[in-house]
Design a protein around this motif. Structure first.
Motif, PDB file in Angstrom:
ATOM      1  N   GLY A   1      39.794  23.573  29.054  1.00 37.00           N
ATOM      2  CA  GLY A   1      38.471  23.687  29.654  1.00 37.00           C
ATOM      3  C   GLY A   1      38.425  24.754  30.739  1.00 37.00           C
ATOM      4  N   PRO A   2      37.233  25.051  31.274  1.00 34.04           N
ATOM      5  CA  PRO A   2      37.107  26.084  32.319  1.00 34.04           C
ATOM      6  C   PRO A   2      37.684  25.614  33.642  1.00 34.04           C
ATOM      7  CG  PRO A   2      34.999  25.026  31.946  1.00 34.04           C
ATOM      8  CD  PRO A   2      35.918  24.488  30.903  1.00 34.04           C
ATOM      9  N   LYS A   3      38.192  26.595  34.378  1.00 36.06           N
ATOM     10  CA  LYS A   3      38.729  26.361  35.708  1.00 36.06           C
ATOM     11  C   LYS A   3      38.083  27.370  36.674  1.00 36.06           C
ATOM     12  CE  LYS A   3      41.671  22.966  35.579  1.00 36.06           C
ATOM     13  NZ  LYS A   3      41.516  21.789  36.468  1.00 36.06           N
ATOM     14  N   PRO A   4      38.026  27.064  37.954  1.00 31.34           N
ATOM     15  CA  PRO A   4      37.428  28.020  38.906  1.00 31.34           C
ATOM     16  C   PRO A   4      38.109  29.376  38.831  1.00 31.34           C
ATOM     17  CG  PRO A   4      37.741  25.911  39.966  1.00 31.34           C
ATOM     18  CD  PRO A   4      38.406  25.818  38.630  1.00 31.34           C
ATOM     19  N   ARG A   5      37.295  30.424  38.673  1.00 31.75           N
ATOM     20  CA  ARG A   5      37.825  31.779  38.562  1.00 31.75           C
ATOM     21  C   ARG A   5      36.716  32.775  38.865  1.00 31.75           C
ATOM     22  NH1 ARG A   5      36.675  34.604  33.752  1.00 31.75           N
ATOM     23  NH2 ARG A   5      35.514  33.396  32.208  1.00 31.75           N
ATOM     24  N   SER A   6      37.084  34.005  39.025  1.00 26.45           N
ATOM     25  CA  SER A   6      36.123  35.078  39.246  1.00 26.45           C
ATOM     26  C   SER A   6      35.809  35.758  37.917  1.00 26.45           C
ATOM     27  CB  SER A   6      36.683  36.106  40.239  1.00 26.45           C
ATOM     28  OG  SER A   6      35.826  37.225  40.334  1.00 26.45           O
ATOM     29  N   HIS A   7      34.532  35.953  37.652  1.00 31.27           N
ATOM     30  CA  HIS A   7      34.100  36.618  36.411  1.00 31.27           C
ATOM     31  C   HIS A   7      33.914  38.120  36.607  1.00 31.27           C
ATOM     32  CE1 HIS A   7      33.147  32.965  34.003  1.00 31.27           C
ATOM     33  NE2 HIS A   7      33.049  32.433  35.210  1.00 31.27           N
ATOM     34  N   ALA A   8      34.192  38.615  37.799  1.00 31.45           N
ATOM     35  CA  ALA A   8      33.957  40.031  38.089  1.00 31.45           C
ATOM     36  C   ALA A   8      34.949  40.901  37.322  1.00 31.45           C
ATOM     37  CB  ALA A   8      34.089  40.286  39.589  1.00 31.45           C
ATOM     38  N   PHE A   9      34.482  42.082  36.962  1.00 35.54           N
ATOM     39  CA  PHE A   9      35.344  43.079  36.331  1.00 35.54           C
ATOM     40  C   PHE A   9      35.081  44.428  36.986  1.00 35.54           C
ATOM     41  CE2 PHE A   9      31.503  42.685  33.798  1.00 35.54           C
ATOM     42  CZ  PHE A   9      31.074  43.991  33.670  1.00 35.54           C
ATOM     43  N   LYS A  10      35.957  45.348  36.784  1.00 34.35           N
ATOM     44  CA  LYS A  10      35.893  46.630  37.467  1.00 34.35           C
ATOM     45  C   LYS A  10      34.917  47.573  36.760  1.00 34.35           C
ATOM     46  CE  LYS A  10      38.814  50.451  39.118  1.00 34.35           C
ATOM     47  NZ  LYS A  10      37.998  51.500  38.518  1.00 34.35           N
ATOM     48  N   LEU A  11      34.153  48.284  37.563  1.00 34.10           N
ATOM     49  CA  LEU A  11      33.261  49.329  37.055  1.00 34.10           C
ATOM     50  C   LEU A  11      33.360  50.515  38.004  1.00 34.10           C
ATOM     51  CD1 LEU A  11      31.192  49.942  34.818  1.00 34.10           C
ATOM     52  CD2 LEU A  11      29.407  49.239  36.404  1.00 34.10           C
ATOM     53  N   ASN A  12      33.574  51.684  37.456  1.00 27.21           N
ATOM     54  CA  ASN A  12      33.770  52.874  38.279  1.00 27.21           C
ATOM     55  C   ASN A  12      32.558  53.148  39.165  1.00 27.21           C
ATOM     56  OD1 ASN A  12      36.257  53.256  37.105  1.00 27.21           O
ATOM     57  ND2 ASN A  12      35.519  54.729  35.589  1.00 27.21           N
ATOM     58  N   LYS A  13      32.824  53.671  40.359  1.00 24.89           N
ATOM     59  CA  LYS A  13      31.745  53.971  41.295  1.00 24.89           C
ATOM     60  C   LYS A  13      30.813  55.045  40.748  1.00 24.89           C
ATOM     61  CE  LYS A  13      34.236  52.734  45.511  1.00 24.89           C
ATOM     62  NZ  LYS A  13      34.741  53.211  46.826  1.00 24.89           N
ATOM     63  N   LYS A  14      31.350  55.960  39.977  1.00 27.81           N
ATOM     64  CA  LYS A  14      30.496  56.987  39.366  1.00 27.81           C
ATOM     65  C   LYS A  14      29.444  56.357  38.457  1.00 27.81           C
ATOM     66  CE  LYS A  14      33.248  61.241  39.250  1.00 27.81           C
ATOM     67  NZ  LYS A  14      33.879  62.228  38.347  1.00 27.81           N
ATOM     68  N   VAL A  15      29.868  55.372  37.670  1.00 23.10           N
ATOM     69  CA  VAL A  15      28.944  54.713  36.747  1.00 23.10           C
ATOM     70  C   VAL A  15      27.921  53.892  37.526  1.00 23.10           C
ATOM     71  CG1 VAL A  15      28.796  53.140  34.779  1.00 23.10           C
ATOM     72  CG2 VAL A  15      30.756  54.655  35.007  1.00 23.10           C
ATOM     73  N   ARG A  16      28.355  53.242  38.595  1.00 25.54           N
ATOM     74  CA  ARG A  16      27.430  52.446  39.385  1.00 25.54           C
ATOM     75  C   ARG A  16      26.374  53.322  40.049  1.00 25.54           C
ATOM     76  NH1 ARG A  16      32.426  49.754  42.277  1.00 25.54           N
ATOM     77  NH2 ARG A  16      31.030  49.715  44.092  1.00 25.54           N
ATOM     78  N   ARG A  17      26.784  54.468  40.577  1.00 22.34           N
ATOM     79  CA  ARG A  17      25.821  55.395  41.172  1.00 22.34           C
ATOM     80  C   ARG A  17      24.880  55.967  40.124  1.00 22.34           C
ATOM     81  NH1 ARG A  17      28.586  59.213  45.824  1.00 22.34           N
ATOM     82  NH2 ARG A  17      29.129  57.540  47.279  1.00 22.34           N
ATOM     83  N   LEU A  18      25.430  56.287  38.978  1.00 19.04           N
ATOM     84  CA  LEU A  18      24.588  56.839  37.914  1.00 19.04           C
ATOM     85  C   LEU A  18      23.553  55.825  37.460  1.00 19.04           C
ATOM     86  CD1 LEU A  18      23.923  59.113  35.970  1.00 19.04           C
ATOM     87  CD2 LEU A  18      25.726  58.267  34.446  1.00 19.04           C
TER      88      LEU A  18
END
Length: 317
Positions: free
Chosen positions: A195-212
Motif C-alpha cells: 500500500g501507499p506510504k508517506p512520500r514526496s511526489h515531486a520530481f525535477k524540472l529544469n529551471k529553463k523549462v519552468r521559465r519558458l
C-alpha cells in the motif's frame, strides 16, 4: 484620375527605383518605396494611388520629383470630388493578425481601476511574445501539481496492525486452510500489502523549462487580449462592491488574477477576500497554474518590471 497599380508592376517599379544612382531630392530613398511596398502588402486587392502623388521624370533622365508616394487610401465615400467614384477601389482593407512568437516588443496601454489613461508601456518581446508550446505548459503544470501534493497517504503493514499473534487454529485436521495469524491481508481488518506510504511526489524540472512555461503563459494571455497593465493596484477603500462593479464592466471575464510587484496592499486584500473569482498574488508568486485558472490577468507596472527582471536573471547552476 486614379491609377490602379498591380502587385507585379509595383515590384518592378520598386526595383527600378532602387537601381537609380542619385535623386534630385535626398528625401526620396529606396526605403520610402519599401515602406509603400509594405503598405501595399496589407491591402486587399489592388492599391489606389493618386496620379499627383507619383513622382514624374524630368528631361528624359531617370530622376524623380520631390513629392513622395501618397499613403492615403481613397474610398467611394471620400469627400474629394476630383476623383471619379467608379475608379476608386470598393474592396475593404484587410488587417492581418499579429503573428505570435516573433519576440517583438509589445506596446500596451496603461490604466487603473477608474479606467483613466496612464500612458503606454513596452512589454519585452522575449517574455511576452514567445512561441506557444502546449507540451511545455503540460510539463510545468504536472510539475507544480506533483510538487504541491501532500503525499500523507499511509496504510498499515502486517507488523503495524493491532491484533493477537496467536495461531488461529492448528495446522492440520480441521479441514480449513492453514493460517498463522489473523492480521494477514486476506482477513477483515488485516494489513494492506504494497500500500501507499508517506512520500514526496515531486520530481525535477529544469529551471529553463519552468521559465519558458511562464513566458508561454504570459504570451498566451497577451495574445488573447486578456492582459491588462495598471499604473498601480491602489484602491481607495476596502469595500468589496467597488471591485465587483469593476469586474462586471469587463467583457467575457469569469476569473481575474491581480498581480502586484511587492507586498499586497491591505485594502486590496480585504476587498478581494470575499470574491471567489478575484485572487491577488505578488509578482514573486506568479506561476503557470494560477495563470491558467484565471482568464484575465491584471498586472501593475511594478509587477511587469519585476517579472521581466526575473526572467532575465541568469540561472545559477
Amino acid at each position: 484620375m486614379a491609377v490602379s497599380i498591380s502587385r507585379k508592376l509595383l515590384r518592378s517599379f520598386h526595383g527600378s527605383l532602387c537601381a537609380l544612382g542619385r535623386y534630385d531630392s535626398p528625401s526620396i530613398t529606396c526605403q520610402s518605396f519599401r515602406t509603400s511596398h509594405d503598405l501595399y502588402g496589407h491591402l486587399y486587392g489592388d492599391s489606389v494611388f493618386s496620379s499627383g502623388s507619383c513622382g514624374h521624370f524630368k528631361g528624359g533622365s531617370s530622376i524623380l520629383a520631390k513629392r513622395w508616394l501618397s499613403t492615403s487610401i481613397l474610398t467611394p465615400e471620400s469627400s474629394d470630388g476630383a476623383f471619379p467614384s467608379d475608379l476608386l477601389s470598393k474592396k475593404p482593407m484587410v488587417t492581418t493578425e499579429r503573428a505570435i512568437g516573433l519576440y517583438q516588443d509589445l506596446v500596451i496601454p496603461v490604466t487603473n481601476f477608474h479606467n483613466e489613461d496612464k500612458g503606454l508601456m513596452v512589454l519585452a518581446g522575449d517574455v511576452f511574445d514567445v512561441p506557444i508550446r502546449k507540451d511545455i505548459i503540460h510539463r510545468v503544470v504536472r510539475w507544480q501539481l506533483a510538487k504541491r501534493q501532500q503525499g500523507t497517504h499511509s496504510t498499515k503493514t502486517i507488523s503495524e496492525v493491532s491484533g493477537t499473534g496467536r495461531k488461529p487454529w492448528r495446522q492440520k485436521g480441521t479441514g480449513r486452510a492453514r493460517h498463522g495469524t489473523l492480521r494477514g491481508p486476506q482477513f477483515r481488518g488485516g494489513a494492506t500489502m504494497h500500500g501507499p506510504k508517506p512520500r514526496s511526489h515531486a520530481f525535477k524540472l529544469n529551471k529553463k523549462v519552468r521559465r519558458l512555461g511562464l513566458r508561454i503563459a504570459l504570451t498566451a494571455r497577451a495574445a488573447e487580449g486578456k492582459l491588462l497593465v495598471f499604473d498601480d493596484l491602489e484602491v481607495p477603500t476596502h469595500k468589496t462592491k467597488n471591485l465587483v462593479n469593476y469586474v462586471k464592466q469587463m467583457e467575457n471575464t469569469k476569473k481575474v488574477l491581480l498581480v502586484d510587484g511587492g507586498p499586497i496592499n491591505e485594502k486590496l486584500k480585504l476587498a478581494t477576500q470575499n470574491l471567489h473569482y478575484v485572487n491577488v498574488l505578488p509578482s514573486i508568486g506568479l506561476n503557470v497554474y494560477s495563470l491558467l485558472l484565471h482568464d484575465t490577468l491584471v498586472m501593475s507596472r511594478d509587477a511587469v518590471n519585476k517579472i521581466v527582471e526575473r526572467m532575465h536573471t541568469p540561472i545559477n547552476r
